[in-house]
Write a protein that holds these residues in place. Structure first.
Motif, short mmCIF file in Angstrom:
data_model
loop_
_atom_site.label_atom_id
_atom_site.label_comp_id
_atom_site.label_asym_id
_atom_site.label_seq_id
_atom_site.Cartn_x
_atom_site.Cartn_y
_atom_site.Cartn_z
N ASP A 185 0.84 -1.19 0.00
CA ASP A 185 0.00 0.00 0.00
C ASP A 185 0.87 1.25 0.00
OD1 ASP A 185 -2.62 0.57 -0.22
OD2 ASP A 185 -3.12 0.44 1.89
N HIS A 187 -3.55 3.51 -6.51
CA HIS A 187 -4.37 3.06 -5.39
C HIS A 187 -5.73 3.74 -5.43
CE1 HIS A 187 -5.60 2.10 -1.28
NE2 HIS A 187 -5.85 3.37 -1.10
N ARG A 224 -8.97 3.79 -3.16
CA ARG A 224 -9.26 3.34 -1.79
C ARG A 224 -10.50 2.47 -1.70
NH1 ARG A 224 -10.99 9.18 0.80
NH2 ARG A 224 -13.10 9.29 -0.05
N GLU A 225 -11.43 2.59 -2.66
CA GLU A 225 -12.65 1.80 -2.61
C GLU A 225 -12.54 0.46 -3.34
OE1 GLU A 225 -15.97 4.02 -4.00
OE2 GLU A 225 -15.45 5.82 -2.85
N TRP A 226 -11.51 0.33 -4.23
CA TRP A 226 -11.53 -0.84 -5.11
C TRP A 226 -10.26 -1.68 -5.10
CZ3 TRP A 226 -13.22 3.72 -8.30
CH2 TRP A 226 -14.60 3.92 -8.16
N THR A 257 -5.52 -1.72 -5.23
CA THR A 257 -4.21 -1.13 -5.52
C THR A 257 -3.59 -1.99 -6.62
OG1 THR A 257 -3.91 -0.40 -3.24
CG2 THR A 257 -1.94 -0.51 -4.61
N VAL A 268 -9.48 -4.52 -2.96
CA VAL A 268 -10.06 -4.24 -1.65
C VAL A 268 -11.13 -5.28 -1.37
CG1 VAL A 268 -11.45 -2.59 -0.33
CG2 VAL A 268 -9.57 -1.77 -1.77
N GLU A 269 -11.18 -5.79 -0.15
CA GLU A 269 -12.14 -6.83 0.18
C GLU A 269 -13.57 -6.35 -0.11
OE1 GLU A 269 -13.42 -9.70 3.96
OE2 GLU A 269 -11.74 -8.29 4.14
#
Length: 277
Positions: free
Chosen positions: A10, A31, A33-35, A37, A51-52
């Protein structure tokens, strides 16, 4: 190139917005932040760390668009946010900001029988005698009215790209696999106040053409000026010197797209005649 799922460090240099870009010597990190990196490495590999709970369809679009655009830049290709079709044995590109109708225009040309070379990511090779366009992805993202205006009955069976997004996805049938010489770059614009005489093709000054082509590139969009090397600026200058750049102004009405097609056909023919003379 290889695309794979894996762990990506990250970036510590996170920005406040939804997207952060970190440019390193042989790696570029993007990156969201919602989906996810993603790590783009040496123009050969994209490693995706989702992203989980993120929607796979959104991540696929990010990789096929932003990820591929940056990877091709690492291969020293001028990569534009543009679509392109083949007209008279050459590539004609349509570049512009979001909402300018790049995909709509290319889809309309396809329905008129012109092969689609690429949508969204346009890679230009300047290492050859003249700039060449390499065929790429042919997966259109169309607003419902644009799909209806260009695809007719085919638009009825299209699905949305992902929940919450009204755009429809459409994959064009197989097209060319070899490169085409770049014939013209049209920078798309609208004029709804003065519709008389539209469409029209304005000729920008060489400086303005250079700036507009640069502004529509993935390199400037992600890396900013400090992250772009000299070869890139030299390549854009070579493109602008050898390829006509026009500002294509038309009405903001998908139903008028065939009028734009007829205009571009005539404009390209006249441009080629001038070159022969």
């Amino acid at each position: 190139m290889v695309v794979e799922i894996g762990a990506v460090t990250d970036p510590k240099e996170k920005e406040d917005g939804r997207r952060t870009v970190v440019n390193r010597e042989s790696e570029i990190l993007i990156h969201w932040r919602e989906w996810a990196t993603i790590s783009i490495r040496n123009g050969r590999r994209i490693v995706v760390d989702p992203v989980e709970g993120a929607d796979d369809r959104i991540i696929e679009l990010l990789v096929a668009g932003s990820g591929l655009g940056v990877l091709l830049h690492q291969r020293q290709r001028v990569t534009l946010h543009a679509s392109a079709v083949a007209i008279e044995d050459g590539a004609v590109a349509f570049a512009g900001e979001k909402g300018m109708g790049k995909s709509t225009t290319a889809t309309a040309f396809m329905k008129e029988g012109y092969p689609v070379l690429t949508d969204d990511v346009l890679a230009i090779d300047t290492s050859t005698a003249s700039p060449q366009v390499t065929p790429g992805g042919r997966h259109f993202k169309l607003w419902p009215d644009a799909a209806a205006a260009t695809l007719d009955s085919d638009a009825e069976n299209l699905s949305v790209l992902y929940p919450g997004n009204p755009k429809k996805g459409y994959s064009a049938p197989g097209g060319p696999v070899s490169s085409f010489p770049l014939k013209c770059i049209y920078l798309l614009g609208y004029d709804d106040k003065n519709k008389e005489g539209l469409p029209r093709a304005d000729v920008p000054s060489p400086t303005n053409a250079y700036m507009q082509v640069t502004l529509n590139s993935y390199a400037l969009r992600f890396l900013k000026k400090t992250g772009i090397e000299k070869w890139y600026f030299d390549s854009v200058a070579e493109i602008v010197e050898s390829v006509p750049v026009r500002i294509l102004v038309r009405e903001h009405d998908a139903q008028k797209i065939k009028k734009t097609i007829r205009f571009v056909e005539k404009d390209v023919r006249e441009e080629q005649l001038q070159k022969r003379v």
